[in-house]
Scaffold this active site. Sequence first.
Site, PDB file in Angstrom:
ATOM      1  N   CYS A  39      33.946  44.492  35.106  1.00  0.00           N
ATOM      2  CA  CYS A  39      34.583  43.259  35.558  1.00  0.00           C
ATOM      3  C   CYS A  39      33.606  42.126  35.280  1.00  0.00           C
ATOM      4  CB  CYS A  39      34.846  43.390  37.062  1.00  0.00           C
ATOM      5  SG  CYS A  39      35.487  41.900  37.835  1.00  0.00           S
TER       6      CYS A  39
ATOM      7  N   CYS B  28      37.580  38.681  30.269  1.00  0.00           N
ATOM      8  CA  CYS B  28      38.059  39.310  31.510  1.00  0.00           C
ATOM      9  C   CYS B  28      38.561  40.680  31.093  1.00  0.00           C
ATOM     10  CB  CYS B  28      39.185  38.480  32.114  1.00  0.00           C
ATOM     11  SG  CYS B  28      40.078  39.340  33.430  1.00  0.00           S
TER      12      CYS B  28
HETATM   13  N1  DGL Z   1      38.918  42.017  35.432  1.00  0.00           N
HETATM   14  C1  DGL Z   1      38.119  41.032  36.004  1.00  0.00           C
HETATM   15  C2  DGL Z   1      37.195  40.340  35.068  1.00  0.00           C
HETATM   16  O1  DGL Z   1      36.768  40.949  34.111  1.00  0.00           O
HETATM   17  C3  DGL Z   1      38.563  40.284  37.203  1.00  0.00           C
HETATM   18  C4  DGL Z   1      39.872  39.620  37.188  1.00  0.00           C
HETATM   19  C5  DGL Z   1      40.177  39.118  38.564  1.00  0.00           C
HETATM   20  O2  DGL Z   1      40.221  39.933  39.478  1.00  0.00           O
HETATM   21  O3  DGL Z   1      40.343  37.892  38.718  1.00  0.00           O
HETATM   22  O4  DGL Z   1      36.814  39.219  35.271  1.00  0.00           O
END
Ligand code: DGL
Length: 278
Positions: free
Chosen positions: A79, A190
């Site tokens: 993440c 993301c």
């Molecule tokens: N998948 C996440 C990222 O890489 C987070 C997305 C979220 O929860 O806002 O930033």
Amino acid sequence: MMTRHSKHHGPIGIFDSGVGGLSVLREVHRQLPAEDLVYIADQAHVPYGNRSREEVFGFSAGIVRYLLKMQVKLVTIACNTASAVALTDLRAKYPSLLFVGMEPAVKPAAEETSTGVVGVLATPATFQGDLYASTVERFAKGVKILQDTCPGLVKQIEAGQISSQETREILQRALTPMLEEGVDEIVMGCSHYPFVIPLIKEIVGEGVEVIDPAPAVARQVERLLNEYDLRKGKQEKAEVSFYTTGKTERLDNLLQTLLGRESKSMGLNWVGENLRER
Ligand code: DGL
């Protein structure tokens, strides 16, 4: 906790606010098929992207504490948001634990662009973090960086809407201004977004590169396991288990939609700052 220097054949822990990190798990599993993997989706709190640093740090630290109880040998923060907020502090807090984090792949995009215009799609928290600022400062001199937070996109992907009209419209809003400026590299900043790469490619057409960092993240996991002699023997079958702080049926459906995987996930509850099995 195991130390870096001991031989240890626990699983690799991978976590995200939701299903985004599955784009990373998919690559880790492909590159390291013998390794056991434990995935935690904090779907009770998704999205992380608009939350405060304190909140995201608290969730990330709670998940890492739980993964440590599961005797993981390495933690992959799949993440960008949690990495931006918590990676440095978690490394300081657990100096003997191996971490692999994520940051938008601005460096390869800046190296590859011929138009000098790079687009980055990431959450507000990722864009506000020091990690992103220092990456742009170090690697994108002379390159025009266009950013978009794609409001609503994480929610669409969490709902399994990877090709709906609404998802297409969110992407069109983000990508059209970038195309008008001559973008030729688009960075998935993301971990949720690689699941809509087919849709992104339909919108941007040929000649625009879309960068999914997952293969590079998996290579980094492999490098660290090799360096610390932590690879598991090939003979046993790998176990891949999934946990969610949300509804298990929902994660099971998404595992099917996003990975084509038949799995029964397990539920976790937040009790104060800690995770407990249901
Ligand atoms: N998948 C996440 C990222 O890489 C987070 C997305 C979220 O929860 O806002 O930033």
